[in-house]
Design an enzyme around this catalytic site. Structure first.
Site, PDB file in Angstrom:
ATOM      1  N   CYS A 212      32.261  24.270  14.650  1.00  0.00           N
ATOM      2  CA  CYS A 212      31.124  24.054  15.546  1.00  0.00           C
ATOM      3  C   CYS A 212      30.476  22.746  15.117  1.00  0.00           C
ATOM      4  CB  CYS A 212      30.133  25.214  15.447  1.00  0.00           C
ATOM      5  SG  CYS A 212      28.773  25.082  16.616  1.00  0.00           S
TER       6      CYS A 212
ATOM      7  N   LYS B   7      20.323  24.398  16.577  1.00  0.00           N
ATOM      8  CA  LYS B   7      20.156  23.835  17.910  1.00  0.00           C
ATOM      9  C   LYS B   7      18.684  23.668  18.274  1.00  0.00           C
ATOM     10  CE  LYS B   7      24.521  25.439  19.982  1.00  0.00           C
ATOM     11  NZ  LYS B   7      24.966  24.134  20.529  1.00  0.00           N
TER      12      LYS B   7
ATOM     13  N   ARG C  84      28.228  28.099  26.373  1.00  0.00           N
ATOM     14  CA  ARG C  84      29.643  28.426  26.229  1.00  0.00           C
ATOM     15  C   ARG C  84      29.848  29.742  25.496  1.00  0.00           C
ATOM     16  NH1 ARG C  84      26.689  24.788  26.417  1.00  0.00           N
ATOM     17  NH2 ARG C  84      26.766  24.438  24.178  1.00  0.00           N
TER      18      ARG C  84
ATOM     19  N   CYS D  76      32.113  19.014  21.546  1.00  0.00           N
ATOM     20  CA  CYS D  76      31.831  20.446  21.393  1.00  0.00           C
ATOM     21  C   CYS D  76      33.166  21.157  21.231  1.00  0.00           C
ATOM     22  CB  CYS D  76      31.087  20.993  22.614  1.00  0.00           C
ATOM     23  SG  CYS D  76      30.908  22.790  22.647  1.00  0.00           S
ATOM     24  N   ASN D  77      33.297  21.970  20.191  1.00  0.00           N
ATOM     25  CA  ASN D  77      34.544  22.694  19.973  1.00  0.00           C
ATOM     26  C   ASN D  77      34.802  23.727  21.059  1.00  0.00           C
ATOM     27  OD1 ASN D  77      35.711  22.149  16.959  1.00  0.00           O
ATOM     28  ND2 ASN D  77      33.494  21.915  16.985  1.00  0.00           N
ATOM     29  N   THR D  78      33.825  24.597  21.298  1.00  0.00           N
ATOM     30  CA  THR D  78      34.020  25.733  22.198  1.00  0.00           C
ATOM     31  C   THR D  78      34.349  25.291  23.621  1.00  0.00           C
ATOM     32  OG1 THR D  78      32.407  26.908  20.840  1.00  0.00           O
ATOM     33  CG2 THR D  78      33.035  27.945  22.908  1.00  0.00           C
ATOM     34  N   ALA D  79      33.806  24.150  24.047  1.00  0.00           N
ATOM     35  CA  ALA D  79      34.053  23.653  25.402  1.00  0.00           C
ATOM     36  C   ALA D  79      35.511  23.282  25.631  1.00  0.00           C
ATOM     37  CB  ALA D  79      33.154  22.455  25.696  1.00  0.00           C
TER      38      ALA D  79
ATOM     39  N   THR E  55      31.934  29.477  16.757  1.00  0.00           N
ATOM     40  CA  THR E  55      31.667  30.557  17.695  1.00  0.00           C
ATOM     41  C   THR E  55      32.933  31.372  17.890  1.00  0.00           C
ATOM     42  OG1 THR E  55      32.353  29.294  19.635  1.00  0.00           O
ATOM     43  CG2 THR E  55      30.062  29.009  18.906  1.00  0.00           C
TER      44      THR E  55
END
Length: 233
Positions: A191, A160, A51, A81-84, A123
């Protein structure tokens, strides 16, 4: 008769963060027996395109995952997931299911602290999402300098890769301290890897873990203690 809803979880971004979310979901469910727990359908798919590299590539994959979860019997969705969440509307349209929104949940919790300036460790894509929600509630966003943001991303990828030791914990605390020094009054873990390494006893600000709050909300929604989120218009 069991009337609880089935939760569908889009996960794998990354896998350790998804397992952390599922652990919290189990912990927050009021249960005396196995049968009291929620039915949860989880797609742990680490093959979702990064992402942070090319966000557009992730959208169709996430939409396909959401549709499959709906087909398998999910009633409501969550994204670990935050960014998703940049693809939240697409995910809901593809599945026809409502989404318990992590970004909205985190921003609302920040407002409840009374903070006017909120630091976000996340992110660039996640920060953009939080900026919009915080601004709508008259709160300012504090972010890392470009050089420190680059260092944060390097630390994030180490987590990760499985590094969660003292060096990484120290680095993450340093990023949190930077935001406090720049005037943040509360801190959002923007995140899902951040809570894996940030020491609860070392936090200098009101700390908001959207993943933990999302787990609590999912339990409430699935048990009928909170209404289903509205679908996008």
């Amino acid at each position: 008769m069991d009337t609880s809803l089935t939760l569908g979880v889009l996960g794998g971004m990354g896998p350790a963060a998804t397992l952390d979310f599922l652990t919290k979901l189990q912990q927050f469910t009021p249960a005396q027996t196995d049968q009291d727990h929620l039915r949860v359908l989880v797609d742990i798919n680490p093959k979702v395109p990064d992402r942070n590299a090319s966000s557009a590539d992730a959208g169709p994959v996430l939409a396909e995952m959401a549709g499959a979860l709906a087909g398998a019997g999910a009633d409501v969705l969550a994204i670990a997931c935050n960014t998703a969440h940049a693809h939240a509307d697409l995910i809901q349209r593809a599945s026809g299911l409502p989404l318990v929104d992590m970004i909205e949940t985190g921003a609302r919790a920040a407002r409840e602290t009374g903070a006017l300036r909120v630091g976000v460790l996340g992110t660039k894509g996640g920060i953009r999402l939080y900026r919009e929600y915080l601004a709508a509630q008259a709160m300012g966003l504090v972010m890392l300098t470009p050089i420190r943001q680059e260092a944060f991303m390097a630390t994030l990828y180490r987590i990760k890769a499985g590094e969660v030791g003292r060096d990484v914990q120290r680095e993450m605390q340093g990023f949190a301290d930077d935001l406090a020094a720049d005037g943040a009054e509360a801190l959002i873990a923007g995140c899902t890897e951040v809570p894996l390494v940030l020491d609860p006893d070392a936090r200098k600000l009101d700390f908001i873990d959207p993943g933990e709050l999302l787990a609590r909300r999912c339990v409430a929604v699935c048990l009928g203690l909170e209404p289903l989120p509205a679908m996008p218009g």
